[in-house]
Write a protein that holds these residues in place. Sequence first.
Motif, PDB file in Angstrom:
ATOM      1  N   LEU A  16      -1.442  -5.442  -2.775  1.00 32.60           N
ATOM      2  CA  LEU A  16      -1.764  -4.357  -3.696  1.00 32.60           C
ATOM      3  C   LEU A  16      -0.813  -4.456  -4.878  1.00 32.60           C
ATOM      4  O   LEU A  16       0.403  -4.404  -4.715  1.00 32.60           O
ATOM      5  CB  LEU A  16      -1.609  -3.002  -3.013  1.00 32.60           C
ATOM      6  CG  LEU A  16      -2.551  -2.705  -1.860  1.00 32.60           C
ATOM      7  CD1 LEU A  16      -2.196  -1.363  -1.226  1.00 32.60           C
ATOM      8  CD2 LEU A  16      -3.979  -2.694  -2.341  1.00 32.60           C
ATOM      9  N   GLU A  17      -1.377  -4.598  -6.049  1.00 33.60           N
ATOM     10  CA  GLU A  17      -0.577  -4.732  -7.271  1.00 33.60           C
ATOM     11  C   GLU A  17      -0.158  -3.363  -7.785  1.00 33.60           C
ATOM     12  O   GLU A  17      -0.926  -2.409  -7.749  1.00 33.60           O
ATOM     13  CB  GLU A  17      -1.387  -5.439  -8.355  1.00 33.60           C
ATOM     14  CG  GLU A  17      -1.730  -6.872  -8.041  1.00 33.60           C
ATOM     15  CD  GLU A  17      -0.556  -7.813  -8.174  1.00 33.60           C
ATOM     16  OE1 GLU A  17       0.386  -7.505  -8.941  1.00 33.60           O
ATOM     17  OE2 GLU A  17      -0.569  -8.845  -7.501  1.00 33.60           O
ATOM     18  N   ASP A  18       1.068  -3.286  -8.285  1.00 33.94           N
ATOM     19  CA  ASP A  18       1.531  -2.105  -9.001  1.00 33.94           C
ATOM     20  C   ASP A  18       1.416  -2.438 -10.483  1.00 33.94           C
ATOM     21  O   ASP A  18       2.189  -3.213 -11.022  1.00 33.94           O
ATOM     22  CB  ASP A  18       2.982  -1.785  -8.621  1.00 33.94           C
ATOM     23  CG  ASP A  18       3.531  -0.624  -9.415  1.00 33.94           C
ATOM     24  OD1 ASP A  18       2.748   0.290  -9.748  1.00 33.94           O
ATOM     25  OD2 ASP A  18       4.739  -0.616  -9.711  1.00 33.94           O
ATOM     26  N   PHE A  19       0.411  -1.888 -11.124  1.00 34.87           N
ATOM     27  CA  PHE A  19       0.119  -2.267 -12.499  1.00 34.87           C
ATOM     28  C   PHE A  19       1.103  -1.704 -13.507  1.00 34.87           C
ATOM     29  O   PHE A  19       1.062  -2.064 -14.675  1.00 34.87           O
ATOM     30  CB  PHE A  19      -1.325  -1.877 -12.856  1.00 34.87           C
ATOM     31  CG  PHE A  19      -2.335  -2.661 -12.075  1.00 34.87           C
ATOM     32  CD1 PHE A  19      -2.547  -4.003 -12.348  1.00 34.87           C
ATOM     33  CD2 PHE A  19      -3.049  -2.070 -11.049  1.00 34.87           C
ATOM     34  CE1 PHE A  19      -3.452  -4.742 -11.616  1.00 34.87           C
ATOM     35  CE2 PHE A  19      -3.966  -2.806 -10.311  1.00 34.87           C
ATOM     36  CZ  PHE A  19      -4.168  -4.146 -10.597  1.00 34.87           C
ATOM     37  N   SER A  20       2.005  -0.844 -13.062  1.00 36.87           N
ATOM     38  CA  SER A  20       3.037  -0.350 -13.973  1.00 36.87           C
ATOM     39  C   SER A  20       4.122  -1.401 -14.187  1.00 36.87           C
ATOM     40  O   SER A  20       4.875  -1.326 -15.152  1.00 36.87           O
ATOM     41  CB  SER A  20       3.668   0.931 -13.424  1.00 36.87           C
ATOM     42  OG  SER A  20       4.427   0.647 -12.254  1.00 36.87           O
ATOM     43  N   GLY A  21       4.206  -2.369 -13.275  1.00 37.12           N
ATOM     44  CA  GLY A  21       5.222  -3.412 -13.388  1.00 37.12           C
ATOM     45  C   GLY A  21       6.573  -3.011 -12.852  1.00 37.12           C
ATOM     46  O   GLY A  21       7.528  -3.774 -12.943  1.00 37.12           O
ATOM     47  N   PRO A  24       7.207  -4.601  -7.044  1.00 35.17           N
ATOM     48  CA  PRO A  24       6.509  -5.847  -6.702  1.00 35.17           C
ATOM     49  C   PRO A  24       5.230  -5.539  -5.920  1.00 35.17           C
ATOM     50  O   PRO A  24       5.074  -4.432  -5.378  1.00 35.17           O
ATOM     51  CB  PRO A  24       7.516  -6.594  -5.829  1.00 35.17           C
ATOM     52  CG  PRO A  24       8.396  -5.526  -5.269  1.00 35.17           C
ATOM     53  CD  PRO A  24       8.446  -4.435  -6.302  1.00 35.17           C
ATOM     54  N   PRO A  25       4.307  -6.494  -5.838  1.00 36.23           N
ATOM     55  CA  PRO A  25       3.082  -6.270  -5.051  1.00 36.23           C
ATOM     56  C   PRO A  25       3.423  -5.949  -3.598  1.00 36.23           C
ATOM     57  O   PRO A  25       4.382  -6.474  -3.038  1.00 36.23           O
ATOM     58  CB  PRO A  25       2.337  -7.599  -5.145  1.00 36.23           C
ATOM     59  CG  PRO A  25       2.900  -8.273  -6.338  1.00 36.23           C
ATOM     60  CD  PRO A  25       4.313  -7.809  -6.469  1.00 36.23           C
ATOM     61  N   LYS A  26       2.640  -5.067  -3.008  1.00 35.29           N
ATOM     62  CA  LYS A  26       2.856  -4.655  -1.616  1.00 35.29           C
ATOM     63  C   LYS A  26       1.921  -5.460  -0.720  1.00 35.29           C
ATOM     64  O   LYS A  26       0.721  -5.493  -0.928  1.00 35.29           O
ATOM     65  CB  LYS A  26       2.565  -3.168  -1.465  1.00 35.29           C
ATOM     66  CG  LYS A  26       2.786  -2.642  -0.078  1.00 35.29           C
ATOM     67  CD  LYS A  26       2.497  -1.153  -0.005  1.00 35.29           C
ATOM     68  CE  LYS A  26       2.657  -0.652   1.412  1.00 35.29           C
ATOM     69  NZ  LYS A  26       2.311   0.763   1.515  1.00 35.29           N
ATOM     70  N   LYS A  27       2.502  -6.103   0.292  1.00 34.80           N
ATOM     71  CA  LYS A  27       1.724  -6.891   1.244  1.00 34.80           C
ATOM     72  C   LYS A  27       1.117  -5.959   2.297  1.00 34.80           C
ATOM     73  O   LYS A  27       1.803  -5.147   2.895  1.00 34.80           O
ATOM     74  CB  LYS A  27       2.626  -7.915   1.917  1.00 34.80           C
ATOM     75  CG  LYS A  27       1.912  -8.816   2.885  1.00 34.80           C
ATOM     76  CD  LYS A  27       2.880  -9.824   3.483  1.00 34.80           C
ATOM     77  CE  LYS A  27       2.210 -10.724   4.472  1.00 34.80           C
ATOM     78  NZ  LYS A  27       3.137 -11.694   5.056  1.00 34.80           N
ATOM     79  N   VAL A  28      -0.195  -6.095   2.512  1.00 30.11           N
ATOM     80  CA  VAL A  28      -0.907  -5.260   3.479  1.00 30.11           C
ATOM     81  C   VAL A  28      -1.598  -6.178   4.476  1.00 30.11           C
ATOM     82  O   VAL A  28      -2.301  -7.102   4.085  1.00 30.11           O
ATOM     83  CB  VAL A  28      -1.952  -4.366   2.777  1.00 30.11           C
ATOM     84  CG1 VAL A  28      -2.706  -3.535   3.785  1.00 30.11           C
ATOM     85  CG2 VAL A  28      -1.300  -3.494   1.721  1.00 30.11           C
ATOM     86  N   GLU A  29      -1.364  -5.934   5.757  1.00 28.08           N
ATOM     87  CA  GLU A  29      -2.021  -6.691   6.819  1.00 28.08           C
ATOM     88  C   GLU A  29      -2.980  -5.758   7.553  1.00 28.08           C
ATOM     89  O   GLU A  29      -2.604  -4.663   7.936  1.00 28.08           O
ATOM     90  CB  GLU A  29      -0.995  -7.247   7.789  1.00 28.08           C
ATOM     91  CG  GLU A  29      -0.065  -8.254   7.161  1.00 28.08           C
ATOM     92  CD  GLU A  29       0.945  -8.810   8.136  1.00 28.08           C
ATOM     93  OE1 GLU A  29       0.591  -8.996   9.324  1.00 28.08           O
ATOM     94  OE2 GLU A  29       2.075  -9.056   7.719  1.00 28.08           O
ATOM     95  N   VAL A  30      -4.225  -6.223   7.736  1.00 30.86           N
ATOM     96  CA  VAL A  30      -5.257  -5.403   8.374  1.00 30.86           C
ATOM     97  C   VAL A  30      -5.899  -6.206   9.499  1.00 30.86           C
ATOM     98  O   VAL A  30      -6.220  -7.375   9.326  1.00 30.86           O
ATOM     99  CB  VAL A  30      -6.338  -5.007   7.342  1.00 30.86           C
ATOM    100  CG1 VAL A  30      -7.450  -4.226   7.988  1.00 30.86           C
ATOM    101  CG2 VAL A  30      -5.727  -4.221   6.203  1.00 30.86           C
ATOM    102  N   ASP A  31      -6.077  -5.556  10.644  1.00 31.65           N
ATOM    103  CA  ASP A  31      -6.816  -6.154  11.754  1.00 31.65           C
ATOM    104  C   ASP A  31      -8.211  -5.538  11.736  1.00 31.65           C
ATOM    105  O   ASP A  31      -8.379  -4.349  12.015  1.00 31.65           O
ATOM    106  CB  ASP A  31      -6.121  -5.885  13.079  1.00 31.65           C
ATOM    107  CG  ASP A  31      -6.779  -6.598  14.248  1.00 31.65           C
ATOM    108  OD1 ASP A  31      -7.839  -7.238  14.055  1.00 31.65           O
ATOM    109  OD2 ASP A  31      -6.232  -6.524  15.350  1.00 31.65           O
TER     110      ASP A  31
END
Length: 62
Positions: A16-21, A24-31
């Motif tokens: 998930l990108e934080d467009f404000s800068g 940093p991008p947040k890593k998401v893991e989904v099952d």
Amino acid sequence: MDKPERDFNTKVVYYLEDFSGKKPPKKVEVDLTKLPGEELDQLLFHVPEATSEIVYRELYGE
């Protein structure tokens, strides 16, 4: 008769990108096997494995 094993990856990782800068991008893991049908439907056009999971559930039940 036993259910066949899923022949596709059920664990998906995306960022998930934080467009404000500011962050940093947040890593998401989904099952995918643990998602309810409504959430799985939302991923349908973004995650190819979501389609496979929906078909699997329709054929063999949850």
